[in-house]
Design an enzyme around this catalytic site. Structure first.
Site, mmCIF file in Angstrom:
data_model
loop_
_atom_site.group_PDB
_atom_site.id
_atom_site.type_symbol
_atom_site.label_atom_id
_atom_site.label_comp_id
_atom_site.label_asym_id
_atom_site.label_seq_id
_atom_site.Cartn_x
_atom_site.Cartn_y
_atom_site.Cartn_z
ATOM 1 N N ARG A 64 44.308 51.253 41.290
ATOM 2 C CA ARG A 64 43.075 50.457 41.410
ATOM 3 C C ARG A 64 42.296 50.769 42.679
ATOM 4 N NH1 ARG A 64 44.672 50.680 37.311
ATOM 5 N NH2 ARG A 64 45.536 49.079 35.972
ATOM 6 N N CYS A 67 42.272 40.744 36.127
ATOM 7 C CA CYS A 67 43.423 40.400 36.975
ATOM 8 C C CYS A 67 42.921 40.132 38.397
ATOM 9 C CB CYS A 67 44.442 41.533 36.976
ATOM 10 S SG CYS A 67 45.336 41.618 35.428
ATOM 11 N N GLU A 95 42.978 42.136 43.745
ATOM 12 C CA GLU A 95 42.419 43.279 43.022
ATOM 13 C C GLU A 95 40.904 43.095 42.930
ATOM 14 O OE1 GLU A 95 44.331 44.607 39.384
ATOM 15 O OE2 GLU A 95 42.377 45.142 38.532
#
Ligand SMILES: Cc1cc2nc3c(=O)[nH]c(=O)nc-3n(C[C@H](O)[C@H](O)[C@H](O)COP(=O)(O)OP(=O)(O)OC[C@H]3O[C@@H](n4cnc5c(N)ncnc54)[C@H](O)[C@@H]3O)c2cc1C
Length: 296
Positions: free
Chosen positions: A170, A217, A287
């Site tokens: 990510r 998320c 995130e």
């Protein structure tokens, strides 16, 4: 004369960013620039940098939490950059940064290009997906990117090979606004690719809350662990602060049940971080990108 003199045709003022993010949360951008081609995207970025104005690059807003006070400086949106072209080799596909990731995955599958079908259903733009190295079911976008075109502070468009980019979980080390991406996919029977895409979509729908505003998320998975499992086992599913709740479907989703503010989400995020640290000694990291951030 303002710093965006010459770019007036792409300026929108005092725009509620809650309308441009999937969380449906956040204050205003005083100035939003919406370039309609790669050249004016580069010019807009260079003009802001030259004037020392803080810049945030906005894709489709599916991984952002915007502060209730909004963001200073300028927000530059990629939503006008949507062209897609196929190179003469029939293999390399150039996609501009604002193109829809979902739509591109669907188009590739139908056209018999394989490599990104397990990413089906990830919302957002191609540019956002590249910068975040979006992924699902063990695959990530970086696996299929052959090059990235990004803008320098001086407004130059530079091509960087996919092999020279660090594609991490990510995150990437791309340090300028992405204008376009070259994808290298392999050929396969469209029906086979479409079947795999359908499986990925089914897996996604069975695990994630559908139709409720969120930014996906909220926390990154710690190495070898699932943030959702830790949050669930800490007994936090369903917990709320104001309009923000931990999804009962997927504990790593903070959802906006209606009327949530960024302050509610941040308070809930802090509670989750504290409880998971107390229970498991694990430090959860976001995130989701929180704006204002260190500026692009
Ligand atoms: C329901 C839901 C499910 C999701 N599922 C997944 C999933 O399975 N896997 C996954 O990885 N993510 C998932 N996400 C998160 C999100 O969709 C991805 O991170 C997506 O790739 C972000 O793209 P975006 O265009 O919306 O980026 P934005 O949210 O607009 O921006 C995210 C960050 O990227 C930067 N950025 C965006 N575009 C550019 C650009 N052109 N150049 C430079 N910087 C840029 C922004 O400044 C910001 O820091 C999900 C989100 C939702 C709401």
């Amino acid at each position: 004369m303002s710093w965006y003199s010459g770019l007036e045709n792409i300026v929108e003022r005092d725009i509620a960013l809650s309308r441009l993010t999937t969380f449906r949360i956040g204050g205003h951008a005083g100035v939003l620039l919406v370039p309609e081609d790669v050249e004016s995207f580069a010019a807009a970025y260079a003009a802001a940098k030259k004037a020392g104005v803080p810049v945030h690059i906005l894709g489709w807003g599916s991984n952002i939490l915007v502060a209730d006070e909004g963001v200073p400086g300028v927000v530059i949106s990629t939503r006008g950059l949507i062209n897609r072209t196929l190179a003469d080799d029939g293999q390399t596909i150039r996609v501009e940064a604002g193109a829809s990731m979902r739509e591109f995955v669907r188009w590739s599958a139908r056209a018999g290009y394989s490599g990104i079908e397990s990413l089906a259903g990830i919302p957002g733009s191609i540019g956002g997906a590249v910068v975040m190295n979006a992924g699902a079911l063990g695959a990530c976008l970086g696996d299929s990117v052959s090059a990235v075109w990004y803008v320098t502070e001086g407004g130059e468009l530079v091509r960087r090979s996919g092999e020279d980019i660090s594609w991490d979980y990510r995150e990437t080390d791309i340090d300028g606004p992405v204008a376009a991406v070259e994808m290298e996919l392999t050929r396969d029977e469209p029906d086979c690719v479409l079947d795999r895409m359908a499986d990925a979509l089914m897996a996604r729908r069975s695990q994630q809350p559908v139709g409720i505003p969120s930014a996906g998320c909220f926390f990154r998975n710690p190495p070898g662990e699932s943030a959702g499992r830790l949050i669930d086992e800490a007994g936090l599913k369903g917990m709320s602060v104001g309009g923000a709740s931990i999804s009962a479907r997927h504990a790593n989703f903070i959802v906006n049940q209606g009327g949530a503010t960024a302050a509610h989400v941040c308070e809930l995020g802090d509670i989750v971080r504290d409880r998971v640290r107390d229970c498991f000694g694990v430090e959860l990291k976001n995130e989701v990108c929180v704006w204002p951030s260190a500026v692009a």
